[in-house]
Structure formats: structure tokens, C-alpha cells
Design an enzyme around this catalytic site. Sequence first.
Site, mmCIF file in Angstrom:
data_model
loop_
_atom_site.group_PDB
_atom_site.id
_atom_site.type_symbol
_atom_site.label_atom_id
_atom_site.label_comp_id
_atom_site.label_asym_id
_atom_site.label_seq_id
_atom_site.Cartn_x
_atom_site.Cartn_y
_atom_site.Cartn_z
ATOM 1 N N LYS A 33 2.949 -4.361 4.831
ATOM 2 C CA LYS A 33 2.476 -4.477 3.446
ATOM 3 C C LYS A 33 2.181 -3.077 2.906
ATOM 4 O O LYS A 33 2.140 -2.108 3.666
ATOM 5 C CB LYS A 33 1.228 -5.359 3.405
ATOM 6 C CG LYS A 33 0.037 -4.747 4.121
ATOM 7 C CD LYS A 33 -1.103 -5.738 4.274
ATOM 8 C CE LYS A 33 -2.244 -5.064 4.998
ATOM 9 N NZ LYS A 33 -3.205 -6.015 5.560
ATOM 10 N N ARG A 35 -12.886 -14.892 2.675
ATOM 11 C CA ARG A 35 -11.884 -14.405 1.726
ATOM 12 C C ARG A 35 -10.925 -15.572 1.446
ATOM 13 O O ARG A 35 -11.123 -16.317 0.515
ATOM 14 C CB ARG A 35 -11.166 -13.175 2.289
ATOM 15 C CG ARG A 35 -10.421 -12.401 1.234
ATOM 16 C CD ARG A 35 -9.924 -11.072 1.737
ATOM 17 N NE ARG A 35 -8.925 -11.196 2.801
ATOM 18 C CZ ARG A 35 -8.360 -10.167 3.409
ATOM 19 N NH1 ARG A 35 -8.696 -8.931 3.078
ATOM 20 N NH2 ARG A 35 -7.472 -10.341 4.346
ATOM 21 N N TYR A 71 -9.487 23.198 -13.998
ATOM 22 C CA TYR A 71 -10.315 22.605 -15.050
ATOM 23 C C TYR A 71 -11.787 22.811 -14.738
ATOM 24 O O TYR A 71 -12.201 22.727 -13.581
ATOM 25 C CB TYR A 71 -10.081 21.092 -15.110
ATOM 26 C CG TYR A 71 -8.748 20.681 -15.670
ATOM 27 C CD1 TYR A 71 -8.381 21.016 -16.965
ATOM 28 C CD2 TYR A 71 -7.873 19.926 -14.905
ATOM 29 C CE1 TYR A 71 -7.152 20.607 -17.478
ATOM 30 C CE2 TYR A 71 -6.648 19.504 -15.409
ATOM 31 C CZ TYR A 71 -6.296 19.863 -16.700
ATOM 32 O OH TYR A 71 -5.107 19.447 -17.198
ATOM 33 N N MET A 102 -3.456 15.825 -12.098
ATOM 34 C CA MET A 102 -2.517 14.712 -12.049
ATOM 35 C C MET A 102 -1.251 15.078 -11.268
ATOM 36 O O MET A 102 -0.776 14.322 -10.425
ATOM 37 C CB MET A 102 -2.153 14.282 -13.470
ATOM 38 C CG MET A 102 -1.376 12.985 -13.518
ATOM 39 S SD MET A 102 -0.803 12.618 -15.160
ATOM 40 C CE MET A 102 -2.314 12.265 -16.005
#
Length: 383
Positions: A36, A135, A275, A323
Site C-alpha cells: 500500500k 478501527r 524565508y 515547496m
Amino acid sequence: MHTNSIIELNRTAYQKNIAFLKTTFGKKVRISSVVKGNAYGHGIKEIVSMAYENGITHFSVFDMEEAKAVKAELLDKVTIMVMGLVQDEDLEWAITNDVEFFVFETARLTKAVKTAKKLNKKAIVHIEVETGMNRTGFEKNEMNKVIALLKKEKEYIFFKGLCTHYAGAESIANYYRVDKQIKRFDDIYQYLCKNDLKPEIKHSACSAASIMFPETRMDMVRIGIMQYGLWPSPEVFVNYLNTKKSKIDPLHRVITWKSKIMSVKKVAIGDFIGYGTSFLAERKMKIAVIPIGYSHGYSRSLSNQGRVLINGHRCIVVGSVNMNMMTVDVTDIEIVKKDDEVVLIGSQNELSVSVASFSDFSNQLNYELLTRISKTIPHKIID
Ligand SMILES: *Cc1c(COP(=O)(O)O)cnc(C)c1O
């Protein structure tokens, strides 16, 4: 396709991990390779093909999209089991293709029966029971209903497996909780047997449980993180070592994530880098800019903390991870230039940046870090 970085997968490391798992569990326990989350960021296509080369013929995924990805690679040669979500509209494809799936609600069971009748083909199901994780899973008081349905519809439902999942087997702190779950699971199994209903197999263990609680191995283990060469937690590793004379780590990291320097620049004393004001140059510095940021899966929480390898040196990330870029301190490396290799995860010369050391820094688990790695990064298997 993104070309700022590359993921290399080490075939030999993967082979060794599977060999170790096979020896540990023995011939009677089947290994299901859990792929997964894009095979924990490694790439589902590459991992399933390597797994198959190593004799793995059972795969566990979360949803039908992942099941289709495994199927596309290995066709009908293997068993695919969906542990999570099956949308109603996917049932037909699953049943037609003999894709097995977890059932944890009566509604899904009745829908599976309906679809199976329409297709005139059996649905292959694994009944997931609630043992304490809270769950997904049938509660014990729902079992009579399930038993009745499975018996009534046995022409259309093949009761392949009985299963559950443990809540935190990677930590000793959860010992009593998991121990209770093991007992509850057995209790439910015995109850089914008393009602003349037996699954073909029982399975419950993830990587951590398979090592910490060997009795959870049963007929099959669902192994994710360890096949990729990482321990679920340091506790599991220590626990494993305590049972062994040799103190050598039997697991080998499969993944290497590499990029290249896009620019090198000098920074004057007293200047901030990136930044804001999170990093102040307290001396004259040399900075390398790397074209990797949080959009590629390099967590922002590694700002001012992450480590990368450049020309055989360990370098620290300075300033915040952006980013698409980040900056690292290369002041103490004499020769460093554009296009030099940067290792984000993996080894260079004698040094290595392990996923685990990363995670300690950012308080993330191995799992989270790996699965965040962007799917668009190219993958290559290295022999
Ligand atoms: C993810 C998962 C596993 C595998 O867990 P690892 O810790 O990576 O071995 C096993 N079972 C279920 C139900 C899972 O969701």
C-alpha cells in the site's frame, strides 16, 4: 516526469530481506507483501516485480486502485488482497478478477453476495474482526449474523480468511493491549469452529507483531516495512537482537533517494538564509541549493534539521524546506559545485542517511516519511 531526483532500489538488499523473513517465519507461514502507499514510497511496480522474483506470490493493498497496479504488473500469477476500502462499484471487478478483500460490515457482505450472484462467481473474502484496535472489524456480537450469512450464501462467498490487526505491536507499552487482542482473536476463531464454520487461513501479524509476538504469525504474515529493510521501531529491533547471539542487523535498506546540487552560493556573516529568520549565518557560509522540497515529499519539519550527503560529507539543512527547494550548509566542503550528487536517503562513500535517523529528527515514523515521497520521481532498480 520529475527529473530533479531519482529513487534507486537495491535488488540485492531486497533479496536479503526476503531471505531473512523466510528463514524467520519458516515454510509453513506464507508472506504477504504489503505494498500500500505506493509500496511505502518505493514504487509498487518495481517492488512487486522484485518480490515475485523472490518467490512472493501474495500481495496486500489498501484499495482497488493499488490492486489494479499489482495486477497490471503480475497478471494472474499472484493473489491480491485488499485490506481497506472496496467501493461498491469496484466489487464487480474484484470478484471477476479473484481479488480477495477484507469484509468488516454486513452491508459489504450482502453487497458482495449480490454481485457474486449477478456474476455467478464466488467472492473471496477475509472476515476482519474487531479485537481492540477499534478501527474496522466485526464486533463479537455481530458474529452470529455473519456466521448465518456465510453459511447461507456459501455458493457465492468463499470464506478464505479470518483476520485482525493489532494496535501498536511495535511498542512494549502496548503489550497488554495486544496480548488481549490475541486472546480475543482466538476466542472468535473458536466460536466460529463451534458453529461449524472454518476459514481456510487465519492471519493477524504485521511486521512488528511477527517479531514481538511470534504466536501471531499463524498461516500468513502481512509484511510491509521490514521487506523494505526498516524496523517498525527501535524497540522491535532491540527485541529481535535480544533473541540472537550475533548482533548484526539482518535488514538492508532498499531505497536510495538522490538529487543534484542546482547552485552554490556564498552568504555573508549576519545574513538570514531562506524565508524569514529561521536561520542566521553566524559565520561566512557556503550554501548549496537542492531542487527538492516538501512538494516532492521532503518534509518541511526537516527545516534546519535534515541531513544530506554531499561529496562524502554529512551536511545539515539550513533554513526552511520550501515547496521545491532547500538549502544545505556546505561551508566546510572544499570542492563543491553544481551537479554534484546529493543523497537524501541512502549511502555515499562510508556515510549513510537512514530513514530512521530522519524520523527521529522530525518525529515522524519511517512509514510517513517514505509514503510522502512523490510518486512522480523516477524509479530504477540497481543490481
Ligand atoms: C499496513 C498494514 C500491515 C503492514 O504493516 P507493517 O508494519 O508495515 O508490516 C499489515 N496489516 C494491515 C491491516 C495493514 O494496514
